[in-house]
Scaffold this active site. Structure first.
Site, short mmCIF file in Angstrom:
data_model
loop_
_atom_site.label_atom_id
_atom_site.label_comp_id
_atom_site.label_asym_id
_atom_site.label_seq_id
_atom_site.Cartn_x
_atom_site.Cartn_y
_atom_site.Cartn_z
N SER A 64 -10.87 -1.08 -1.43
CA SER A 64 -9.63 -0.96 -0.65
C SER A 64 -9.89 -1.17 0.83
CB SER A 64 -9.02 0.44 -0.85
OG SER A 64 -8.47 0.58 -2.12
N HIS A 112 -4.08 6.15 2.98
CA HIS A 112 -4.68 4.90 2.48
C HIS A 112 -4.05 3.67 3.13
CE1 HIS A 112 -5.62 1.76 -0.57
NE2 HIS A 112 -6.70 2.49 -0.82
N ASP A 137 0.84 -1.19 0.00
CA ASP A 137 0.00 0.00 0.00
C ASP A 137 0.88 1.24 0.00
OD1 ASP A 137 -2.37 1.77 0.58
OD2 ASP A 137 -3.32 -0.17 0.88
#
Length: 746
Positions: free
Chosen positions: A539, A202, A149
């Site tokens: 996600s 994220h 990520d």
């Protein structure tokens, strides 16, 4: 932190190669798997030899090499012209040459785990088994999850290492470097960190969803979603591989294929047990041209579980990404929580909106429709009312509430720029799924059926007004889950005889840890700092499934990755918390193209009764039938290969069936020693399905039994669309092993 968190970052080799090779593009040359005892220097020299043959000099060959994959995966990335790439692809030993795709992520948890446990118990608090599952798995403490990520914010309370035991002996990780800048230019240090530290948020969000420690009184900006934040496996070990970078502040994160493949190469060598990859493109790629498919095949060979996001390109049919059958593809669905904000119109009519923007109750302000307050010539018939940047008139907006047809971050900024005091936005998605954003001015989003109500009120009243009330968190809502409006859909665009996605998990408005280096909106105008943030996307659903896969690996360390996927799929549910079929965001009954086998049920997955196992050889046979067996040149395809539908998968997909097809399946008993399973069938409309034998007898754990499935097209079928059915094996004492059937006629 180092005791349990191995942070691996891929920083870059010399920047001058960009200039030398500026007219070329980044290609990945895949050579299979390393064999023999070559050292790193010899491997790199071997890779240089391929480039030397198409370059003008040895120096240029060395300069244009970006990265050599030196551990497990054999290959390299380099700057090549299309002609050079074509030449290299014809050389001996080269399996495939493909452009390095730069995947882009649109950043799309206090309640999601509670909801999952309650859903599994059918709402009966006395039957909630989530804590028992965690205890049985020792909270995942000896399982290592590699998170591919954007990095991590290690100071977050979710990553407090107090009380953690030493890193498992199986860990072999070290620090690494990368080639991101070779593809996209130098990292702009105001935009991104040249380190594993997370700028975008994220990666921190996904990592904490998997293995975040329990943090009481966590909430997003304004106190929304308050509760105890926790990862699904709170003692799991996280290995962070930074493969995604934020080159600009526009909420876009890019993840080059080259970095992803390098992360697979390192993570396999490092000894991870699970890989979580919340990266999905807008489409699928052939296996030989997909870094994720190639890397995960090498992981599968070592029984490493790979869990991927299914993508956010829904509701377009055949938009599902990450479709290789050896990985787990996860769709996104809602939980039983909304953030409700009341709007009172001047005529007393009440409309319920949704918001996670903190604000106090507004005064009764004039209400205008964006269509009526635009700068002449700034919009077209297609864009009028959308509040696009630079379209609203300050003269007509100042001091008013503006109704915009849709609402994203840019629309809120435009209303603020024009002097509006608040905004009401129409939901950009059809149906009830609202993607929550903490706007920079008081604002709320209304569902599409309420847009017409507000527009009608404005058009039919001389002096329309509106009062906005602050939002509040409401839990226990239903029906839930429903499929998120953005979740990508099947059928599988690469091999329609394999159903994708595999399962669904919570992915709409999920609270988890966040970076303190960027505001919740990523806008330079936003100076707010948060420790936890709400985000949406596959996600977010992917790490939910990754956490459960880690728990299952802790409970069943000898299970293969295929067995763990099987347990997740065959125990999944297809009904919501009000005991009716799961729907899409519009309210239509969802299908396996939305959710695969259904919504995951972690506790049931730990005791599935039967599993559909598959070996590395089984997947190579599948590749033979798909024409891509060359991914492993050491394997020779037999003269007669089974059809793709014959792969021992926990679902059955048959595309373009002409007449009749019979496939086989084999199940392994992982339940009780002496057991008998009986099959029941709900055939797809227009088809007959026969399964033989109708009963399976087991005398011991580990025993295998096979059965055949014959699907026949009814003579009356005229359409070629896909139809859906199910077959289920049950032992009558709690084990219910269900599989979806997806069929279309030729």
């Amino acid at each position: 932190m180092e005791k349990y968190l191995a942070v691996l970052c891929f920083l870059l080799i010399s920047l001058h190669m960009k200039a030398v090779c500026e007219e070329r593009q980044v290609y990945i040359v895949y050579l299979g798997e390393h064999s023999g005892n070559r050292n790193f220097e010899e491997i790199e020299e071997h890779h240089h030899s391929f480039l030397h043959s198409v370059k003008g000099s040895k120096q240029e060959a060395e300069t244009c090499l970006i990265h050599s994959y030196k551990h497990i995966i054999n290959g390299f990335s380099a700057f090549l012209t299309p002609e050079e790439a074509s030449t290299v692809s014809e050389m001996d030993g080269v399996i495939s040459v493909f452009r390095s795709q730069t995947r882009r992520l649109r950043l799309q948890t206090t309640r999601s785990w509670d909801f999952t446990n309650l859903l599994e118990a059918n709402g009966d608090l006395s039957r909630v088994n989530g804590e028992k599952l965690l205890q049985r798995a020792s909270y995942g403490k000896d399982v290592i999850v590699g998170v591919f990520d954007s990095g991590i914010w290690p100071e977050s309370r979710s990553f407090n290492d107090e009380g953690m035991e030493p890193v498992p002996k199986s860990w072999k990780g070290t620090y690494k470097k990368s080639h991101y800048e070779a593809e996209l230019g130098p990292v702009k240090e105001k935009m991104e960190f040249r380190s594993p530290r997370d700028k975008s948020g994220h990666g921190t969000h996904t990592a904490s969803t998997i293995g975040g420690r329990r943090v009481p009184n966590a909430s997003s900006l304004g106190g929304f979603a308050n509760g105890t934040a926790s990862g699904g496996a709170p003692f799991v070990r996280l290995a962070i591989y930074k493969v995604c970078w934020q080159p600009d502040p526009l909420n876009v994160v890019v993840c080059p294929d080259g970095d992803t493949l390098a992360a697979f190469d390192d993570a396999i060598k490092d000894g991870v047990h699970v890989i979580s990859l919340s990266i999905g493109g807008n489409t699928s790629f052939p296996y030989a041209e997909d870094g994720t498919a190639i890397g995960s095949l090498h992981a599968l060979k070592r029984d490493i579980i790979v869990v991927c996001a299914a993508g956010n390109s829904g509701p377009t049919p055949s938009s599902v990404a990450n479709v290789a059958p050896w990985l787990i593809s996860v769709g996104a669905s809602s939980i039983d929580r909304i953030f409700q904000s009341t709007i009172v119109l001047g005529n007393g009519l009440i409309v319920q909106g949704r918001t996670v923007t903190p604000f106090r109750k507004t005064k009764k302000y004039p209400l205008v429709y964006a269509v009526h307050v635009e700068i002449p010539g700034k919009t077209t018939n297609l864009t009028t009312g959308w509040c696009f940047p630079g379209t609203l008139s300050k003269k007509h907006v100042k001091g008013k509430v503006v109704f915009c047809r849709v609402g994203f971050i840019s629309q809120a900024l435009e209303v603020r720029r024009a002097g509006g005091v608040a905004a009401i936005f129409g939901n950009p998605y059809v149906g009830k799924g609202v993607y929550e954003i903490p706007f920079l001015l008081p604002g709320t989003t209304v569902l599409q059926n309420d847009r017409a109500t507000i527009v009608s009120y404005i058009l039919n009243n001389e002096n329309p007004t509106a009062t906005l009330f602050p939002g509040r968190t409401i839990i226990g809502t239903g029906p839930a889950p429903f499929m998120a409006p953005f979740t990508a859909l099947g059928p599988n665009g690469i091999e329609p005889n394999i159903l994708k996605p595999d399962i669904t998990a919570p992915g709409l408005n999920i609270l988890a840890a966040w970076t303190e280096a960027s505001p919740p909106t990523h806008l330079h105008q936003d100076h707010r700092v948060v420790k936890y943030n709400i985000a949406s996307g596959t996600s977010m659903s992917c790490p939910h499934a990754s956490a459960v896969a880690a728990l299952l690996k802790a409970i069943h360390p000898d299970w293969s990755s295929a067995a763990i996927r099987s347990s997740l799929m065959t125990t999944a549910r297809r009904v919501n918390n009000v005991q009716i079929p799961i729907t899409d965001a519009v309210g239509n009954i969802a299908t396996p193209f939305h959710y695969g086998a259904g919504h995951f049920q972690p506790s049931k997955a730990a005791d599935p009764g039967l599993v559909y196992d598959a070996s590395y050889t089984d997947y190579l046979l599948f590749l033979c039938s798909s024409g891509t067996a060359f991914l492993d040149p050491s394997f020779k395809c037999p003269k007669h290969v089974p059809p793709p539908s014959d792969l021992n998968y926990p679902s059955l997909a048959i595309a373009k069936l002409n007449g009749t097809m019979t496939v086989s399946r084999t199940v392994t008993n992982v339940g009780t020693g002496n057991s008998t399973y009986t099959v029941s069938i709900v055939p797809p409309p227009g088809y007959t399905v026969e399964i033989l034998p109708t009963k399976l007898y087991f005398s011991k754990i580990g025993e295998k039994q096979s059965f055949s499935i014959t699907v026949k097209v009814a003579a009356s079928i005229k359409e070629t669309k896909f139809e859906f059915g199910w077959y289920t094996w049950s032992d009558g004492v709690g084990h219910v092993v269900s599989s979806p059937i997806v069929v279309s006629a030729a």
